[in-house]
Design a protein around this motif. Sequence first.
Motif, mmCIF file in Angstrom:
data_model
loop_
_atom_site.group_PDB
_atom_site.id
_atom_site.type_symbol
_atom_site.label_atom_id
_atom_site.label_comp_id
_atom_site.label_asym_id
_atom_site.label_seq_id
_atom_site.Cartn_x
_atom_site.Cartn_y
_atom_site.Cartn_z
ATOM 1 N N MET A 32 -5.483 0.729 8.682
ATOM 2 C CA MET A 32 -5.975 0.902 7.688
ATOM 3 C C MET A 32 -6.910 1.410 8.054
ATOM 4 S SD MET A 32 -2.398 1.749 5.554
ATOM 5 C CE MET A 32 -2.235 -0.027 5.663
ATOM 6 N N GLU A 58 -1.623 -2.820 10.950
ATOM 7 C CA GLU A 58 -2.568 -2.420 10.032
ATOM 8 C C GLU A 58 -3.691 -3.346 9.608
ATOM 9 O OE1 GLU A 58 -0.940 0.010 8.971
ATOM 10 O OE2 GLU A 58 1.428 -0.138 9.398
ATOM 11 N N ALA A 105 10.500 6.829 10.040
ATOM 12 C CA ALA A 105 11.188 6.644 9.057
ATOM 13 C C ALA A 105 11.177 5.419 8.381
ATOM 14 C CB ALA A 105 12.799 6.655 9.660
ATOM 15 N N PRO A 129 -8.147 6.934 7.149
ATOM 16 C CA PRO A 129 -7.852 5.948 5.951
ATOM 17 C C PRO A 129 -7.011 6.185 5.300
ATOM 18 C CG PRO A 129 -8.742 8.518 6.060
ATOM 19 C CD PRO A 129 -8.130 8.465 6.842
ATOM 20 N N TYR A 156 1.066 -0.999 -0.186
ATOM 21 C CA TYR A 156 -0.030 -0.177 0.227
ATOM 22 C C TYR A 156 0.787 1.231 0.337
ATOM 23 C CZ TYR A 156 1.372 -1.230 4.006
ATOM 24 O OH TYR A 156 2.186 -1.798 5.951
ATOM 25 N N ILE A 186 -5.142 5.468 1.921
ATOM 26 C CA ILE A 186 -5.197 6.581 -0.168
ATOM 27 C C ILE A 186 -5.044 5.682 -0.351
ATOM 28 C CG2 ILE A 186 -5.152 8.604 -0.369
ATOM 29 C CD1 ILE A 186 -5.397 9.735 2.287
ATOM 30 N N LEU A 202 3.426 8.716 1.090
ATOM 31 C CA LEU A 202 3.161 7.313 1.297
ATOM 32 C C LEU A 202 1.964 7.304 0.821
ATOM 33 C CD1 LEU A 202 3.416 7.564 5.392
ATOM 34 C CD2 LEU A 202 5.001 6.971 3.823
ATOM 35 N N TYR A 203 1.136 7.812 -0.022
ATOM 36 C CA TYR A 203 -0.156 8.267 -0.093
ATOM 37 C C TYR A 203 -0.621 9.168 -1.260
ATOM 38 C CZ TYR A 203 -1.190 10.184 4.519
ATOM 39 O OH TYR A 203 -0.912 10.738 5.226
ATOM 40 N N ARG A 217 5.051 -9.318 13.271
ATOM 41 C CA ARG A 217 4.367 -7.936 13.470
ATOM 42 C C ARG A 217 3.865 -7.881 14.803
ATOM 43 N NH1 ARG A 217 5.330 -2.644 10.867
ATOM 44 N NH2 ARG A 217 4.122 -1.786 11.293
ATOM 45 N N ARG A 256 1.718 0.537 13.768
ATOM 46 C CA ARG A 256 0.406 0.005 13.290
ATOM 47 C C ARG A 256 0.793 -1.180 12.974
ATOM 48 N NH1 ARG A 256 -2.107 4.189 9.493
ATOM 49 N NH2 ARG A 256 -2.637 5.724 10.969
HETATM 50 N N1 SAH Z 1 8.610 2.121 8.035
HETATM 51 C C1 SAH Z 1 7.366 2.327 9.903
HETATM 52 C C2 SAH Z 1 6.591 4.060 9.952
HETATM 53 C C3 SAH Z 1 6.761 4.687 8.367
HETATM 54 S S1 SAH Z 1 5.045 3.793 7.924
HETATM 55 C C4 SAH Z 1 5.978 1.112 9.922
HETATM 56 O O1 SAH Z 1 5.688 0.799 9.005
HETATM 57 O O2 SAH Z 1 5.710 0.789 10.617
HETATM 58 C C5 SAH Z 1 3.937 4.732 8.616
HETATM 59 C C6 SAH Z 1 2.731 4.352 8.367
HETATM 60 O O3 SAH Z 1 2.064 4.875 7.419
HETATM 61 C C7 SAH Z 1 1.880 3.043 8.568
HETATM 62 O O4 SAH Z 1 2.023 2.601 9.620
HETATM 63 C C8 SAH Z 1 0.520 3.328 7.062
HETATM 64 O O5 SAH Z 1 -0.214 2.841 8.784
HETATM 65 C C9 SAH Z 1 0.649 4.397 6.399
HETATM 66 N N2 SAH Z 1 0.150 4.285 5.465
HETATM 67 C C10 SAH Z 1 0.963 3.865 4.284
HETATM 68 N N3 SAH Z 1 0.618 3.253 3.602
HETATM 69 C C11 SAH Z 1 -0.586 4.214 4.076
HETATM 70 C C12 SAH Z 1 -1.287 4.603 2.911
HETATM 71 N N4 SAH Z 1 -1.299 3.953 1.091
HETATM 72 N N5 SAH Z 1 -2.906 5.210 2.940
HETATM 73 C C13 SAH Z 1 -2.675 5.536 4.696
HETATM 74 N N6 SAH Z 1 -2.163 5.066 5.223
HETATM 75 C C14 SAH Z 1 -0.248 4.904 4.528
#
Ligand code: SAH
Length: 366
Positions: free
Chosen positions: A204, A163, A106, A234, A67, A236, A316-317, A185, A161
């Motif tokens: 999410m 997730e 990070a 949400p 994602y 995204i 990230l999104y 996890r 998370r």
């Molecule tokens: N790498 C670490 C922290 C950075 S990512 C980790 O993964 O724990 C932090 C958060 O961003 C993730 O836990 C995820 O829930 C969120 N994230 C990543 N991609 C996303 C997306 N497409 N939409 C919404 N949240 C997202």
Amino acid sequence: MSTDIAQILRKKELAREDIIRLLQVKGEEQEALLDAAYRVKAEYVGKYTYFRGLIEFSNICSKDCFYCGIRRGNKKVQPYVLSDEEVMQAVRYSAEKDWGSVVIQAGERSDTAFIERIDSLIKQIKAFPGKELGITLSLGDQDEATYRRWFASGAHRYLLRIESANPELYTKLHPCDARHDFQRRLDSLKLLQKCDYHTGTGVMIGLPSQTYDDLAGDLLFIRDMDIDMIGMGPYIEHEDTPLYKYRDTLMPLQERFELALRMTAVLRLLMKDVNIAAATALQAIHPHGRERALRAGANVIMPNLTPVKYHGDYSLYLNKPTVNEETDAYVRGLEAHIHAAGDEIGYGTWGDPVHYKTRTGKEINK
Ligand code: SAH
Ligand code: SF4
């Protein structure tokens, strides 16, 4: 309002069916749910919002979550790592504003150079003259020795998370290997509690194929794991990720937004004394989305203090906000919205979750 919703809102304990029902309410019933959550927040943790300065330390990631826009497999990502000076500038800003805490987030890395660099930053932040800030980490799965080392150096909260708490759905969101394993996890979360961290998780909302039953399961998972802090927002889509192909099956963004508010509110009813962060992803849908979550029971906001030139690289999104939040004008606007939501701002304190004290009996800095 229908009588069954009024009845559910009066219950002391919510059953799975009640949660599923509440997650689908609309209009005035949704308003009643949000109001009920805000009353619980006011009673158990106070009408306060705590700020944590968010530092997106690096977008280099060794994982390939389906994602996420900064996954290893996305070759379009321009890698960056902040310098000590850049990190300390954000720390200085938080200290000057009298915000009690910072968050270092990070991509996941577990090589020695990374572990030592984070350790050194934690020590520098702790040594910041005149102000002892609380430190939250969000750096993915690590081994016990690393969690303990960072804790000993002064980090005391960790966000990881889950997730999705449904292992089947989780598996669809990640490559099938040991590094991305659901059990890993889960074990990490338990390790964090064992290492005495204020432990945070989240999910999410609005993922492809996710059901209301899954989301109710997520909330019950968070309750049963006795989690201290929650950040959920949400999902995204991002065009350079494998999940993008399911974009036509998703709920409209606005609905994901409203559902995230209802998830926040139901969580506040289930877990009265936890800290709940208003997710940054809410802000990608509404400029003031995070403040809306405060009315639904959230009590933490993490203004982004990453230097603006890196914002586009920590994508990230889609539509992740790129506003400069490290300006007095922006912060004044944010504060005005928080006051309008009915909250005071918790200055000069770490704003630790009361739940940590309930769970462990240990003192907190609130
Ligand atoms: N790498 C670490 C922290 C950075 S990512 C980790 O993964 O724990 C932090 C958060 O961003 C993730 O836990 C995820 O829930 C969120 N994230 C990543 N991609 C996303 C997306 N497409 N939409 C919404 N949240 C997202
Ligand atoms: Fe890496 Fe975290 Fe994104 Fe997964 S969610 S690819 S671990 S940054």
